[in-house]
Motif scaffolding. Structure first.
Motif, PDB file in Angstrom:
ATOM      1  N   ASP A   1      40.933  33.106   0.046  1.00  0.00           N
ATOM      2  CA  ASP A   1      41.978  32.387  -0.660  1.00  0.00           C
ATOM      3  C   ASP A   1      41.845  32.583  -2.159  1.00  0.00           C
ATOM      4  O   ASP A   1      42.782  32.335  -2.913  1.00  0.00           O
ATOM      5  CB  ASP A   1      41.902  30.898  -0.321  1.00  0.00           C
ATOM      6  N   LEU A   2      40.667  33.036  -2.589  1.00  0.00           N
ATOM      7  CA  LEU A   2      40.369  33.264  -4.000  1.00  0.00           C
ATOM      8  C   LEU A   2      39.197  34.229  -4.074  1.00  0.00           C
ATOM      9  O   LEU A   2      38.281  34.150  -3.254  1.00  0.00           O
ATOM     10  CB  LEU A   2      39.997  31.935  -4.675  1.00  0.00           C
ATOM     11  N   VAL A   3      39.227  35.125  -5.054  1.00  0.00           N
ATOM     12  CA  VAL A   3      38.078  35.995  -5.316  1.00  0.00           C
ATOM     13  C   VAL A   3      37.586  35.713  -6.725  1.00  0.00           C
ATOM     14  O   VAL A   3      38.363  35.782  -7.685  1.00  0.00           O
ATOM     15  CB  VAL A   3      38.430  37.493  -5.159  1.00  0.00           C
ATOM     16  N   VAL A   4      36.307  35.365  -6.845  1.00  0.00           N
ATOM     17  CA  VAL A   4      35.662  35.248  -8.144  1.00  0.00           C
ATOM     18  C   VAL A   4      35.047  36.617  -8.413  1.00  0.00           C
ATOM     19  O   VAL A   4      34.147  37.049  -7.685  1.00  0.00           O
ATOM     20  CB  VAL A   4      34.577  34.151  -8.163  1.00  0.00           C
ATOM     21  N   VAL A   5      35.576  37.315  -9.409  1.00  0.00           N
ATOM     22  CA  VAL A   5      35.055  38.632  -9.762  1.00  0.00           C
ATOM     23  C   VAL A   5      34.059  38.435 -10.894  1.00  0.00           C
ATOM     24  O   VAL A   5      34.428  38.005 -11.990  1.00  0.00           O
ATOM     25  CB  VAL A   5      36.176  39.606 -10.177  1.00  0.00           C
ATOM     26  N   VAL A   6      32.801  38.739 -10.619  1.00  0.00           N
ATOM     27  CA  VAL A   6      31.735  38.602 -11.605  1.00  0.00           C
ATOM     28  C   VAL A   6      31.649  39.913 -12.373  1.00  0.00           C
ATOM     29  O   VAL A   6      31.527  40.989 -11.774  1.00  0.00           O
ATOM     30  CB  VAL A   6      30.389  38.270 -10.917  1.00  0.00           C
ATOM     31  N   VAL A   7      31.768  39.828 -13.701  1.00  0.00           N
ATOM     32  CA  VAL A   7      31.719  41.017 -14.548  1.00  0.00           C
ATOM     33  C   VAL A   7      30.604  40.866 -15.579  1.00  0.00           C
ATOM     34  O   VAL A   7      30.407  39.796 -16.143  1.00  0.00           O
ATOM     35  CB  VAL A   7      33.071  41.300 -15.239  1.00  0.00           C
ATOM     36  N   ASP A   8      29.885  41.938 -15.802  1.00  0.00           N
ATOM     37  CA  ASP A   8      28.789  41.997 -16.759  1.00  0.00           C
ATOM     38  C   ASP A   8      29.378  42.238 -18.151  1.00  0.00           C
ATOM     39  O   ASP A   8      30.039  43.259 -18.379  1.00  0.00           O
ATOM     40  CB  ASP A   8      27.853  43.136 -16.343  1.00  0.00           C
ATOM     41  N   ALA A   9      29.144  41.329 -19.084  1.00  0.00           N
ATOM     42  CA  ALA A   9      29.695  41.432 -20.438  1.00  0.00           C
ATOM     43  C   ALA A   9      29.247  42.697 -21.151  1.00  0.00           C
ATOM     44  O   ALA A   9      29.950  43.192 -22.026  1.00  0.00           O
ATOM     45  CB  ALA A   9      29.284  40.205 -21.253  1.00  0.00           C
ATOM     46  N   THR A  10      28.099  43.245 -20.781  1.00  0.00           N
ATOM     47  CA  THR A  10      27.599  44.452 -21.448  1.00  0.00           C
ATOM     48  C   THR A  10      28.198  45.729 -20.864  1.00  0.00           C
ATOM     49  O   THR A  10      27.979  46.808 -21.406  1.00  0.00           O
ATOM     50  CB  THR A  10      26.057  44.535 -21.378  1.00  0.00           C
ATOM     51  N   GLN A  11      28.927  45.614 -19.753  1.00  0.00           N
ATOM     52  CA  GLN A  11      29.530  46.774 -19.081  1.00  0.00           C
ATOM     53  C   GLN A  11      30.977  46.474 -18.687  1.00  0.00           C
ATOM     54  O   GLN A  11      31.407  46.804 -17.581  1.00  0.00           O
ATOM     55  CB  GLN A  11      28.731  47.112 -17.814  1.00  0.00           C
ATOM     56  N   LEU A  12      31.727  45.845 -19.571  1.00  0.00           N
ATOM     57  CA  LEU A  12      33.064  45.374 -19.218  1.00  0.00           C
ATOM     58  C   LEU A  12      33.986  46.482 -18.720  1.00  0.00           C
ATOM     59  O   LEU A  12      34.669  46.311 -17.715  1.00  0.00           O
ATOM     60  CB  LEU A  12      33.723  44.667 -20.392  1.00  0.00           C
ATOM     61  N   SER A  13      34.023  47.623 -19.391  1.00  0.00           N
ATOM     62  CA  SER A  13      34.971  48.664 -18.980  1.00  0.00           C
ATOM     63  C   SER A  13      34.691  49.124 -17.555  1.00  0.00           C
ATOM     64  O   SER A  13      35.613  49.341 -16.769  1.00  0.00           O
ATOM     65  CB  SER A  13      34.960  49.847 -19.951  1.00  0.00           C
ATOM     66  N   ARG A  14      33.429  49.252 -17.188  1.00  0.00           N
ATOM     67  CA  ARG A  14      33.077  49.651 -15.824  1.00  0.00           C
ATOM     68  C   ARG A  14      33.438  48.553 -14.824  1.00  0.00           C
ATOM     69  O   ARG A  14      33.990  48.817 -13.763  1.00  0.00           O
ATOM     70  CB  ARG A  14      31.581  49.945 -15.729  1.00  0.00           C
ATOM     71  N   ASN A  15      33.149  47.325 -15.166  1.00  0.00           N
ATOM     72  CA  ASN A  15      33.363  46.199 -14.248  1.00  0.00           C
ATOM     73  C   ASN A  15      34.829  45.823 -14.085  1.00  0.00           C
ATOM     74  O   ASN A  15      35.233  45.359 -13.018  1.00  0.00           O
ATOM     75  CB  ASN A  15      32.589  44.980 -14.734  1.00  0.00           C
ATOM     76  N   LEU A  16      35.623  45.992 -15.110  1.00  0.00           N
ATOM     77  CA  LEU A  16      37.022  45.590 -15.031  1.00  0.00           C
ATOM     78  C   LEU A  16      37.853  46.498 -14.137  1.00  0.00           C
ATOM     79  O   LEU A  16      38.930  46.104 -13.689  1.00  0.00           O
ATOM     80  CB  LEU A  16      37.626  45.486 -16.435  1.00  0.00           C
ATOM     81  N   TYR A  17      37.363  47.692 -13.822  1.00  0.00           N
ATOM     82  CA  TYR A  17      38.066  48.572 -12.885  1.00  0.00           C
ATOM     83  C   TYR A  17      38.183  47.893 -11.518  1.00  0.00           C
ATOM     84  O   TYR A  17      39.266  47.816 -10.937  1.00  0.00           O
ATOM     85  CB  TYR A  17      37.342  49.915 -12.768  1.00  0.00           C
ATOM     86  N   LEU A  18      37.071  47.371 -11.009  1.00  0.00           N
ATOM     87  CA  LEU A  18      37.100  46.659  -9.730  1.00  0.00           C
ATOM     88  C   LEU A  18      37.951  45.393  -9.846  1.00  0.00           C
ATOM     89  O   LEU A  18      38.726  45.075  -8.949  1.00  0.00           O
ATOM     90  CB  LEU A  18      35.689  46.310  -9.255  1.00  0.00           C
TER      91      LEU A  18
END
Length: 182
Positions: A94-111
């Motif tokens: 019903d919801l996805v919490v996407v955890v992203v690493d602040a030091t690797q934002l460009s890589r993490n924001l793709y997912l």
């Protein structure tokens, strides 16, 4: 507190997703009071773990293996994708919490973008902001750009977890994903 319900009569389901080693399991442990194993090498979470959101009534929370995209290249990524997208007899979250690493934002924001495009409601949990050597990520700018709530959290010391829990419950009540602003 709230006892959000999911689709049908089942309790609401929240999936914790993200790239490997971004702090998903630490956030999961903080949200559920669990003590799953946390280490910093690939393949630690090779199956999905489930717990209940503390103070969230009957909200189920899944910690799924890390994945870089919604294109599986390993058995762990297949498990993650099935859990995130509700495939192969898995309940759709019903919801996805996407955890992203602040030091690797460009890589993490793709997912995060791929998950956002599925149409499921999303909350961004920004971890490791304390490790940024320059500017910290701008949660308000990410909220505006992605059209979803973005919050800084720390699985290490628990800061921001209460706010994340409140945002999860609010998002489950709203249940309407906003269109991305891009």
């Amino acid at each position: 507190m709230s006892s959000a319900t999911g689709r049908g009569d089942r309790p609401a389901l929240v999936a914790i997703a993200g790239n490997p080693n971004v702090g998903k399991t630490s956030v999961f442990n903080r949200l559920t009071g669990s003590s799953q194993k946390v280490t910093n090498y690939p393949g630690v979470t090779v199956e999905r773990f489930e717990g209940s959101l503390l103070g969230g009534g009957s909200v189920r929370v899944l910690d799924v293996p890390g994945t870089y995209s919604l294109s599986a290249r390993s058995p762990e990524e297949e498990i993650a994708i099935r859990a995130i997208a509700g495939l192969a007899e898995e309940d759709c979250p019903d919801l996805v919490v996407v955890v992203v690493d602040a030091t690797q934002l460009s890589r993490n924001l793709y997912l995060a973008l791929q998950i956002r495009e599925l149409g499921v409601p999303v909350v961004l949990a920004i971890t490791m902001g304390d490790l940024c050597t320059g500017r910290r990520p701008d949660a308000a700018a990410l909220t505006s750009a992605f059209g979803v709530p973005a919050l800084e959290v720390s699985g290490l010391d628990g800061s921001g977890v209460d706010e994340l829990q409140a945002e999860i419950l609010r998002a489950l009540e709203d249940r309407a994903p906003a269109a991305p602003a891009f």
